[in-house]
Scaffold this motif. Structure first.
Motif, PDB file in Angstrom:
ATOM      1  N   ASN A 134      36.630  74.187  39.035  1.00  0.00           N
ATOM      2  CA  ASN A 134      37.589  73.085  38.980  1.00  0.00           C
ATOM      3  C   ASN A 134      36.908  71.816  39.483  1.00  0.00           C
ATOM      4  O   ASN A 134      36.390  71.801  40.605  1.00  0.00           O
ATOM      5  N   ILE A 135      36.900  70.778  38.665  1.00  0.00           N
ATOM      6  CA  ILE A 135      36.300  69.507  39.058  1.00  0.00           C
ATOM      7  C   ILE A 135      37.368  68.425  38.991  1.00  0.00           C
ATOM      8  O   ILE A 135      38.016  68.237  37.953  1.00  0.00           O
ATOM      9  N   ASN A 136      37.547  67.711  40.091  1.00  0.00           N
ATOM     10  CA  ASN A 136      38.521  66.619  40.170  1.00  0.00           C
ATOM     11  C   ASN A 136      37.762  65.310  40.365  1.00  0.00           C
ATOM     12  O   ASN A 136      37.025  65.152  41.336  1.00  0.00           O
ATOM     13  N   MET A 137      37.938  64.401  39.401  1.00  0.00           N
ATOM     14  CA  MET A 137      37.203  63.134  39.434  1.00  0.00           C
ATOM     15  C   MET A 137      38.052  61.993  39.996  1.00  0.00           C
ATOM     16  O   MET A 137      37.810  60.825  39.694  1.00  0.00           O
ATOM     17  N   ALA A 138      39.039  62.299  40.827  1.00  0.00           N
ATOM     18  CA  ALA A 138      39.935  61.278  41.386  1.00  0.00           C
ATOM     19  C   ALA A 138      39.142  60.199  42.129  1.00  0.00           C
ATOM     20  O   ALA A 138      38.339  60.504  43.013  1.00  0.00           O
ATOM     21  N   GLY A 139      39.358  58.945  41.739  1.00  0.00           N
ATOM     22  CA  GLY A 139      38.698  57.809  42.389  1.00  0.00           C
ATOM     23  C   GLY A 139      37.258  57.586  41.996  1.00  0.00           C
ATOM     24  O   GLY A 139      36.626  56.636  42.452  1.00  0.00           O
ATOM     25  N   LYS A 140      36.721  58.459  41.138  1.00  0.00           N
ATOM     26  CA  LYS A 140      35.323  58.336  40.733  1.00  0.00           C
ATOM     27  C   LYS A 140      35.225  57.819  39.295  1.00  0.00           C
ATOM     28  O   LYS A 140      36.130  58.029  38.486  1.00  0.00           O
ATOM     29  N   GLU A 141      34.113  57.176  38.993  1.00  0.00           N
ATOM     30  CA  GLU A 141      33.896  56.710  37.621  1.00  0.00           C
ATOM     31  C   GLU A 141      33.387  57.877  36.776  1.00  0.00           C
ATOM     32  O   GLU A 141      32.442  58.570  37.151  1.00  0.00           O
ATOM     33  N   PHE A 142      34.010  58.069  35.643  1.00  0.00           N
ATOM     34  CA  PHE A 142      33.616  59.157  34.745  1.00  0.00           C
ATOM     35  C   PHE A 142      32.871  58.585  33.550  1.00  0.00           C
ATOM     36  O   PHE A 142      33.359  57.696  32.854  1.00  0.00           O
ATOM     37  N   LYS A 143      31.658  59.105  33.297  1.00  0.00           N
ATOM     38  CA  LYS A 143      30.826  58.585  32.218  1.00  0.00           C
ATOM     39  C   LYS A 143      30.518  59.626  31.149  1.00  0.00           C
ATOM     40  O   LYS A 143      29.653  59.424  30.308  1.00  0.00           O
ATOM     41  N   LEU A 158      40.812  64.521  35.123  1.00  0.00           N
ATOM     42  CA  LEU A 158      40.420  63.104  35.030  1.00  0.00           C
ATOM     43  C   LEU A 158      41.614  62.172  35.200  1.00  0.00           C
ATOM     44  O   LEU A 158      41.519  60.975  34.921  1.00  0.00           O
ATOM     45  N   ARG A 159      42.748  62.697  35.649  1.00  0.00           N
ATOM     46  CA  ARG A 159      43.977  61.909  35.687  1.00  0.00           C
ATOM     47  C   ARG A 159      43.866  60.668  36.563  1.00  0.00           C
ATOM     48  O   ARG A 159      44.508  59.656  36.290  1.00  0.00           O
ATOM     49  N   GLU A 160      43.063  60.728  37.606  1.00  0.00           N
ATOM     50  CA  GLU A 160      42.905  59.565  38.482  1.00  0.00           C
ATOM     51  C   GLU A 160      41.468  59.069  38.473  1.00  0.00           C
ATOM     52  O   GLU A 160      41.030  58.373  39.382  1.00  0.00           O
ATOM     53  N   ALA A 161      40.737  59.412  37.421  1.00  0.00           N
ATOM     54  CA  ALA A 161      39.350  58.967  37.302  1.00  0.00           C
ATOM     55  C   ALA A 161      39.290  57.543  36.747  1.00  0.00           C
ATOM     56  O   ALA A 161      40.230  57.064  36.102  1.00  0.00           O
ATOM     57  N   ILE A 163      37.713  55.240  34.045  1.00  0.00           N
ATOM     58  CA  ILE A 163      37.010  55.284  32.762  1.00  0.00           C
ATOM     59  C   ILE A 163      37.004  53.875  32.188  1.00  0.00           C
ATOM     60  O   ILE A 163      38.033  53.354  31.765  1.00  0.00           O
ATOM     61  N   LYS A 164      35.831  53.245  32.188  1.00  0.00           N
ATOM     62  CA  LYS A 164      35.715  51.839  31.807  1.00  0.00           C
ATOM     63  C   LYS A 164      35.280  51.638  30.356  1.00  0.00           C
ATOM     64  O   LYS A 164      35.428  50.551  29.808  1.00  0.00           O
ATOM     65  N   GLU A 165      34.730  52.686  29.742  1.00  0.00           N
ATOM     66  CA  GLU A 165      34.248  52.584  28.366  1.00  0.00           C
ATOM     67  C   GLU A 165      34.392  53.936  27.672  1.00  0.00           C
ATOM     68  O   GLU A 165      34.781  54.924  28.288  1.00  0.00           O
ATOM     69  N   ASP A 166      34.098  53.983  26.376  1.00  0.00           N
ATOM     70  CA  ASP A 166      34.168  55.242  25.628  1.00  0.00           C
ATOM     71  C   ASP A 166      33.229  56.274  26.239  1.00  0.00           C
ATOM     72  O   ASP A 166      32.098  55.946  26.626  1.00  0.00           O
ATOM     73  N   VAL A 167      33.701  57.515  26.322  1.00  0.00           N
ATOM     74  CA  VAL A 167      32.885  58.592  26.897  1.00  0.00           C
ATOM     75  C   VAL A 167      32.982  59.823  25.997  1.00  0.00           C
ATOM     76  O   VAL A 167      33.899  59.957  25.187  1.00  0.00           O
ATOM     77  N   ILE A 168      32.020  60.719  26.164  1.00  0.00           N
ATOM     78  CA  ILE A 168      31.970  61.955  25.380  1.00  0.00           C
ATOM     79  C   ILE A 168      32.061  63.165  26.301  1.00  0.00           C
ATOM     80  O   ILE A 168      31.442  63.193  27.378  1.00  0.00           O
TER      81      ILE A 168
END
Length: 228
Positions: A134-143, A158-161, A163-168
């Protein structure tokens, strides 16, 4: 799609109930336990899946063909020897057609995935093998990320991650399951490369026009990838 699936299963159960009732009252005599009746447990779910999960039409179509062929063999229409000789080439042909169709009709998705994978950080890879992660990206930038679940389960929150641009997200589930929980302010695009498995998008996101997109490039072999 859930409603359509529920309605279709409801109709199947109603039909079975009517047959049982009619048999009991002597209105008609329909034998539910005919030769090869068990093949309906393959044919019916795959037929419903063909109409309710269009993206994973290949696995469902193969299931229908396998079920129908087994039913014909049980009914002595074809021999079991001929069945095994015909099934393999039929499945190979269907897979070939699937590759051609997906290549012709998913160019936009593939171009976006290719560009994103070019700049993708290869260190962003995680796998669950015979276990769960289980990985929670809360407060972190997801790339972006590559996820592999083999005989295991993987959950990416990724609900609280940020995300500033398109990601894969390259997600592969082999006899396992992957669950992805995206934020509400992004668009979701999925692609399914599945065999007896599925990739589904159950989100109800209505993002703004300039919102970033999460591209989920999913592969499922006797497994599932869910975005919800």
């Amino acid at each position: 799609m859930k409603k359509i699936s529920a309605v279709m299963w409801g109709l199947v159960l109603i039909a079975v109930g009517v047959i049982l009732c009619g048999n009991a009252l002597g209105w008609f005599n329909v034998d539910l336990f005919f030769k090869g009746w068990w093949t309906l447990f393959i044919i019916v779910p795959c037929t419903i899946g063909l109409f309710t999960n269009i993206k994973d039409w290949l696995g469902n179509l193969i299931g229908i063909i396998v079920g129908v062929c087994l039913l014909l063999a049980c009914q002595d229409v074809i021999s079991f020897g001929s069945l095994w000789k015909l099934l393999l080439p039929a499945i190979i042909i269907l897979i070939g057609l699937s590759i051609i169709i997906k290549t012709l009709f998913s160019r936009k998705f593939d171009k976006a995935v290719y560009k994103l994978n070019e700049k993708f950080n290869k260190d962003e890879e995680s796998g669950a093998v015979f276990g769960s992660i289980n990985i929670n990206m809360a407060g972190k930038e997801f790339k972006g990320k590559t996820i592999n679940a083999i005989f295991g389960g993987f959950k990416l929150d990724l609900r609280e991650a940020k995300i500033k641009e398109d990601v894969i997200i390259n997600a592969t589930a082999i006899f396992g399951g992957i669950e992805i929980n995206p934020p509400e302010n992004v668009a979701i695009e999925t692609k399914s490369n599945s065999f007896f498995g599925g990739v589904s998008n159950k989100t109800k996101n209505i993002p703004k026009k300039d919102a970033p997109t999460i591209y989920v490039n999913g592969t499922a072999l006797f497994g599932g990838v869910e975005v919800k």
